[in-house]
Motif scaffolding. Structure first.
Motif, PDB file in Angstrom:
ATOM      1  N   GLY A 108       0.466  -1.489   0.071  1.00 33.03           N
ATOM      2  CA  GLY A 108      -0.144  -0.003   0.189  1.00 33.03           C
ATOM      3  C   GLY A 108       1.029   1.195   0.056  1.00 33.03           C
ATOM      4  O   GLY A 108       2.299   1.135   0.296  1.00 33.03           O
ATOM      5  N   LYS A 114       2.867   8.907   2.446  1.00 36.65           N
ATOM      6  CA  LYS A 114       2.171  10.703   1.683  1.00 36.65           C
ATOM      7  C   LYS A 114       2.618  11.188   2.733  1.00 36.65           C
ATOM      8  O   LYS A 114       2.791  13.057   1.881  1.00 36.65           O
ATOM      9  N   GLU A 126      -3.838   6.650  -4.563  1.00 34.80           N
ATOM     10  CA  GLU A 126      -4.182   6.138  -4.672  1.00 34.80           C
ATOM     11  C   GLU A 126      -4.862   4.740  -5.229  1.00 34.80           C
ATOM     12  O   GLU A 126      -5.782   5.533  -5.430  1.00 34.80           O
ATOM     13  N   VAL A 163      -1.236   3.815  -9.936  1.00 38.06           N
ATOM     14  CA  VAL A 163      -1.405   3.362  -8.182  1.00 38.06           C
ATOM     15  C   VAL A 163       0.566   3.266  -7.481  1.00 38.06           C
ATOM     16  O   VAL A 163       0.728   2.429  -8.201  1.00 38.06           O
TER      17      VAL A 163
END
Length: 402
Positions: A108, A114, A126, A163
């Motif tokens: 992730g 971030k 994302e 992504v």
């Protein structure tokens, strides 16, 4: 051509960019935290200075002799701030490392990334940002008769490209979305492509091409168009009418041959298709003709006798190419038939007719990916000149309005 698909792809681009921009606006203030943390640190330093001053004052005027236990306690109290600052710094570093490793291990792009991106004045795209636009795109592709596995491949490629991508707050997401969509479309449309003109030029002559597909999709007309296409590029051709079952097939092909001033080899109705194409090859060898174009009877892949004819043509003539012909407007049916014909009698490429009347584009998007064999030509009208080389990059540019 493919106007409906163009509109749907355009909606995805707009939606994906809009969602990503909205999320970027929400996260933009994340640039400020470093200043706040500096401000927060100042009171601690002042307090430490005050404490140090107090300690110095008491050292100048010892009012009373503290006992050993009190002195030891005071010493511990004064040492604590230094130890706690060191421990806090180590803890912060450890927490950052843990957070970063958790982000990386889970695949992730979480808070740590971030924060790092915000400090650099950038924003991370994302998967959650793309969830709704990608779902809408999947539905749009399926509605356009794009085959399911092809739609999934396009979505997977877009996710892989987008992504985790970063951009500056001052930059638009549109360029990233366009590039990802373009790459995804090319990855499925351009499968197996080869240069048809180059293949013809380099082949030992005569080059033998056999055409197959079901009835009524434009095989005969496509052969006539290819005669003109080859002639325009300096290649001579002869037509072999191997469709010996359909009434009127000889007359239809003869009309095309006369219009194009091209030799036609034909036998009586009910004759052996392999023999017809063999005779055309013999004629081409004797007259230095470059290409033999052999028609065959329309058939379903489940028609065992007609599929056996194709197998016999393979044995007797050993064609250099077998081209599958179907209608672009048939959509998913054309995709399924291409797969079935390739399984039953391996094809080398495809021609899609009536592409000018197809607003959906599902077959054009799907056939190459499903069969692993390229689309070589699109039929775009009724005239002999209405045959276009299939160029994946030009098609994608057109679909994306570039």
């Amino acid at each position: 051509m493919f106007d409906g698909l163009k509109e749907k792809l355009g909606r995805f681009r707009d939606d994906a960019e809009e969602v990503a921009e909205e999320n970027a606006e929400v996260e933009e203030p994340a640039e400020e935290p470093p200043a706040e943390s500096d401000a927060a640190a100042e009171p601690d330093e002042g307090a430490a200075d005050a404490a140090a001053g107090s300690a110095d004052d008491t050292g100048d005027e010892p009012a009373s002799e503290p006992d050993a236990d009190d002195a030891e306690a005071d010493s511990d109290d004064h040492a604590e701030p230094e130890e706690s600052e060191g421990e806090a710094s180590a803890a912060d570093e450890s927490a950052a490392d843990d957070s970063e490793s958790e982000d990386e291990s889970s695949g992730g792009f979480g808070i740590a990334q971030k924060a790092r991106s915000a400090v650099r004045g950038r924003v991370v795209i994302e998967e959650d940002d793309l969830e709704d636009p990608l779902w809408e795109l999947e539905m749009a592709l399926l509605e356009s008769d794009v085959e399911m596995s092809v739609a999934e491949a396009i979505l997977d490629q877009i996710r892989e490209d987008l992504v985790g991508e970063e951009r500056k707050f001052t930059e638009s997401t549109g360029a990233l979305v366009d590039e990802a969509l373009r790459d995804a479309l090319l990855s499925v449309i351009g499968v197996g492509q080869f240069d048809f003109d180059e293949r013809v030029a380099e082949a030992e002559k005569p080059l033998v091409i056999v055409f197959t597909g079901i009835n009524g999709v434009g095989k005969t007309t496509s052969i006539a168009k290819l005669v003109r296409y080859l002639d325009d590029r300096g290649f001579s051709s002869v037509i072999a009418n191997g469709d010996t079952y359909r009434a009127g097939a000889n007359e239809q092909m003869r009309e095309h041959a006369e219009n194009l001033d091209t030799k036609l080899i034909a036998h009586e109705q009910g004759g052996d298709p392999a023999a017809v194409i063999y005779d055309a090859v013999e004629y081409a060898e004797a007259h230095d003709v470059d290409v033999v174009l052999g028609d065959t009877a329309g058939r379903l892949h489940t028609s065992s006798d007609l599929m056996e004819q194709l197998a016999k043509i393979d044995r007797v003539v050993d064609p250099d190419m077998t081209l599958f012909v179907d209608e672009a407007v048939a959509g998913q049916d054309a995709v399924n038939r291409a797969r079935e014909f390739d399984d039953a009698a391996e094809i080398d490429g495809a021609i899609l007719t009536k592409a000018d009347a197809d607003s959906q584009g599902g077959a054009a998007i799907s056939v190459a990916y499903v069969t692993g064999k390229p689309i070589l030509f699109l039929g775009t009208g009724q005239g002999y000149d209405d045959l276009e080389r299939f160029d994946p990059e030009s098609l994608v540019d057109d679909l994306l309005g570039e």
